[in-house]
Scaffold this active site. Structure first.
Site, PDB file in Angstrom:
ATOM      1  N   GLU A  31       0.836  -1.213   0.000  1.00 36.95           N
ATOM      2  CA  GLU A  31       0.000   0.000   0.000  1.00 36.95           C
ATOM      3  C   GLU A  31       0.862   1.250   0.000  1.00 36.95           C
ATOM      4  O   GLU A  31       1.665   1.464   0.923  1.00 36.95           O
ATOM      5  CB  GLU A  31      -0.924  -0.016   1.222  1.00 36.95           C
ATOM      6  CG  GLU A  31      -1.913   1.137   1.244  1.00 36.95           C
ATOM      7  CD  GLU A  31      -2.951   1.012   2.357  1.00 36.95           C
ATOM      8  OE1 GLU A  31      -3.259  -0.120   2.787  1.00 36.95           O
ATOM      9  OE2 GLU A  31      -3.448   2.064   2.775  1.00 36.95           O
ATOM     10  N   LYS A  37      -7.225  -0.490  11.839  1.00 36.30           N
ATOM     11  CA  LYS A  37      -6.672  -0.895  10.528  1.00 36.30           C
ATOM     12  C   LYS A  37      -5.456  -0.019  10.223  1.00 36.30           C
ATOM     13  O   LYS A  37      -4.418  -0.479   9.748  1.00 36.30           O
ATOM     14  CB  LYS A  37      -7.748  -0.758   9.435  1.00 36.30           C
ATOM     15  CG  LYS A  37      -7.373  -1.374   8.093  1.00 36.30           C
ATOM     16  CD  LYS A  37      -6.492  -0.503   7.206  1.00 36.30           C
ATOM     17  CE  LYS A  37      -6.195  -1.155   5.878  1.00 36.30           C
ATOM     18  NZ  LYS A  37      -5.287  -0.377   5.029  1.00 36.30           N
ATOM     19  N   ASP A  88       4.733 -14.257  12.168  1.00 37.76           N
ATOM     20  CA  ASP A  88       3.376 -14.687  11.813  1.00 37.76           C
ATOM     21  C   ASP A  88       2.409 -13.516  12.022  1.00 37.76           C
ATOM     22  O   ASP A  88       1.991 -13.237  13.143  1.00 37.76           O
ATOM     23  CB  ASP A  88       3.022 -15.877  12.723  1.00 37.76           C
ATOM     24  CG  ASP A  88       1.640 -16.441  12.445  1.00 37.76           C
ATOM     25  OD1 ASP A  88       0.849 -15.788  11.744  1.00 37.76           O
ATOM     26  OD2 ASP A  88       1.367 -17.545  12.948  1.00 37.76           O
ATOM     27  N   HIS A 126      -5.800  11.098  -1.799  1.00 38.36           N
ATOM     28  CA  HIS A 126      -6.433   9.984  -2.500  1.00 38.36           C
ATOM     29  C   HIS A 126      -6.476  10.270  -3.996  1.00 38.36           C
ATOM     30  O   HIS A 126      -6.163   9.409  -4.817  1.00 38.36           O
ATOM     31  CB  HIS A 126      -7.846   9.797  -1.947  1.00 38.36           C
ATOM     32  CG  HIS A 126      -8.520   8.570  -2.457  1.00 38.36           C
ATOM     33  ND1 HIS A 126      -8.086   7.301  -2.135  1.00 38.36           N
ATOM     34  CD2 HIS A 126      -9.571   8.409  -3.273  1.00 38.36           C
ATOM     35  CE1 HIS A 126      -8.851   6.412  -2.733  1.00 38.36           C
ATOM     36  NE2 HIS A 126      -9.762   7.068  -3.436  1.00 38.36           N
TER      37      HIS A 126
HETATM   38  C1  MEV Z   1      -6.028   3.533   5.445  1.00 35.16           C
HETATM   39  O1  MEV Z   1      -5.251   2.434   5.000  1.00 35.16           O
HETATM   40  C2  MEV Z   1      -5.922   3.742   6.932  1.00 35.16           C
HETATM   41  C3  MEV Z   1      -6.813   4.854   7.498  1.00 35.16           C
HETATM   42  O2  MEV Z   1      -8.172   4.670   7.112  1.00 35.16           O
HETATM   43  C4  MEV Z   1      -6.671   4.762   9.002  1.00 35.16           C
HETATM   44  C5  MEV Z   1      -7.641   5.639   9.764  1.00 35.16           C
HETATM   45  O3  MEV Z   1      -8.740   5.951   9.271  1.00 35.16           O
HETATM   46  O4  MEV Z   1      -7.287   5.957  10.909  1.00 35.16           O
HETATM   47  C6  MEV Z   1      -6.398   6.220   6.983  1.00 35.16           C
END
Ligand code: MEV
Length: 447
Positions: free
Chosen positions: A118, A300, A316, A414
């Site tokens: 990414e 995430k 792992d 983005h």
């Molecule tokens: C994108 O890979 C991760 C984000 O969505 C994390 C977040 O919203 O805190 C930017």
């Protein structure tokens, strides 16, 4: 590709103070002559060609020439080796390996290897680390490498009341039996640190936990062997039916904690002053604390920092992911893995806590041709230092994400990324699979 955090690294470009480059370095107003020779601040790193970046690591004594050569050979995982790792192997699957700069952890300089597809993740980590340097970088709380076996067993419900008392009579024997499974672990200063009886909510169902200091190993094999040994012995000690005998990935005796602070003036962004940015970042964290839907995305972003280092060090990552999310749910509501608040002098303060069960021996660490060089790049940390490094990257990543989301939004980055992807598809138009993806249409004459 799902990157929506390209402009996590935009810094204060719009207001002209410190324009952030994609290595997280500040392109203006910086006196680079004061940097120590072995600094993880490498101005211009992002603009160098790949080979020059490797050279920069060698010149700064982060990497030997041999290790640099090993890393530059992207195809070094031979099909013969790969075939030994897994079943039905047909090849190997490469990921880009980047280096996040600027990390100061417990007063030491680190360049962080990250295996990730990414875009902007490496840059965002570097940027977060740069912000944290203003108040000394990251500070870890040492933990031990404690892994835990679970042995599930069931007794007649009429016998259930006897189990807690009986357990006390066999506690020492369980420890002796567990240690006998791994005498060499005892010699290395590891071994069983405790046993515990857990009573589950269904009458007659119990679990024994055996906690083991696994030293430099992640410990899965060690504690699984112990689980099976105790499971074999258990029915001879008390009439019961033994169920599963396996480790838990929720390693609550192995929680890695890291803290950092950022001067508010360094957080100015998108027309917000530093103190306003602090307020907005804290509110962004509160959103995740109140709402599991937001906490999922927040975490995430944290794992955007953690997984690439876990992968690059041959560990792992499914185990670390499972442990992180189970830990995030321990209170009964899914919570953020980090916490941010305003400190006593208006600075931003952040903390991360999660289980990071990684090792520096065992698994594929010795076999994978890149892992030894990657561990060397990190200064050959022990398992606990590695956990602290990994958690620091998670905290840095989250800091960059929250700052961008709270002060500017991510859409500008983005769209820039979208343009970059379209350009890449144009360049690789001769490649059948990419062309098909780009056009979402029938195969063309190129195919
Ligand atoms: C994108 O890979 C991760 C984000 O969505 C994390 C977040 O919203 O805190 C930017």
């Amino acid at each position: 590709m799902t990157s929506n955090d390209l402009n996590l690294v935009h810094g204060q470009g719009a207001s002209g103070l410190d324009l952030q480059t994609s290595d997280g370095s500040l392109s203006r107003n910086e006196d680079t002559t004061t940097l120590p020779p072995r600094s993880s601040r490498i101005p211009g790193f992002a603009q160098m060609p790949v080979r020059a970046r490797l050279n920069a690591l060698v010149e700064r004594d982060f990497l030997s020439r041999d290790c640099a050569d090993a890393l530059s050979d992207a195809g070094s995982l031979t099909s013969e080796l790969a075939d030994n790792f897994i079943e039905n192997c047909i090849g190997s699957f490469a990921l880009p390996l980047g280096v996040a700069t600027n990390f100061l952890i417990d007063g030491r300089e680190f360049l962080i290897p990250m295996a990730v597809e990414e875009s902007s993740v490496v840059a965002a980590a570097s940027h977060g680390a740069k912000l944290a340097r203003s108040r000394g970088g990251f500070f870890t709380t040492p933990t031990k490498s404690i892994a835990t076996s679970q042995i599930q067993f069931k007794v007649d419900p009429t016998e259930a009341a006897k189990i807690p008392v009986w357990f006390e009579t066999v506690r020492a024997e369980i420890i002796t039996r567990a240690n006998a499974c791994h005498p060499r672990l005892l010699n290395r200063g590891g071994g069983t640190t405790g046993v515990e009886l857990r009573i589950l909510s269904k009458p007659g169902v119990f679990v024994i936990h055996v906690h083991v200091d696994t030293r430099e190993a992640m410990g899965a094999n060690i504690v699984n062997t112990i689980a099976e040994e105790i499971g074999r012995w258990l029915p001879s000690a008390f009439p019961c039916r033994v169920g599963l005998k396996i480790l838990t990935n929720l390693t609550v005796h192995r929680i890695t904690r890291v803290r950092c602070e950022v001067e508010s003036k360094n957080l100015e962004m998108g027309g917000f002053t530093g103190p306003e940015a602090v307020e907005r970042i804290v509110e962004a964290w509160e959103f995740a604390d109140l709402d599991p839907y937001r906490a999922a995305t927040h975490n995430k972003g944290v794992m955007n920092g953690i997984d690439p280092v876990v992968i690059a060090t041959g560990n792992d990552w499914r185990a670390v992911e499972a442990g992180a999310h189970a830990f995030a749910s321990l209170t009964g509501q899914y919570k953020p893995l980090t916490r941010w608040w305003k400190g006593d002098v208006g600075q931003l303060v952040g903390e991360i806590a999660l289980p990071v069960a990684v090792g520096t021996v065992g698994g594929v660490t010795r076999l994978h041709p890149s892992v030894q060089s990657i561990l060397a790049l990190l200064g050959n940390p022990d398992a606990n230092e590695l956990s602290g490094i990994i958690a620091s990257v998670g905290l840095a990543q989250n800091l960059s994400a929250l700052r961008a989301l709270a002060c500017e939004g991510i859409q500008r980055g983005h769209m820039a990324l979208h343009e970059k992807n379209i350009e890449m598809l144009r360049r690789y138009d001769h490649m059948p699979s990419l062309t098909a993806v780009a056009r979402g249409s029938e195969p063309t004459q190129n195919q």
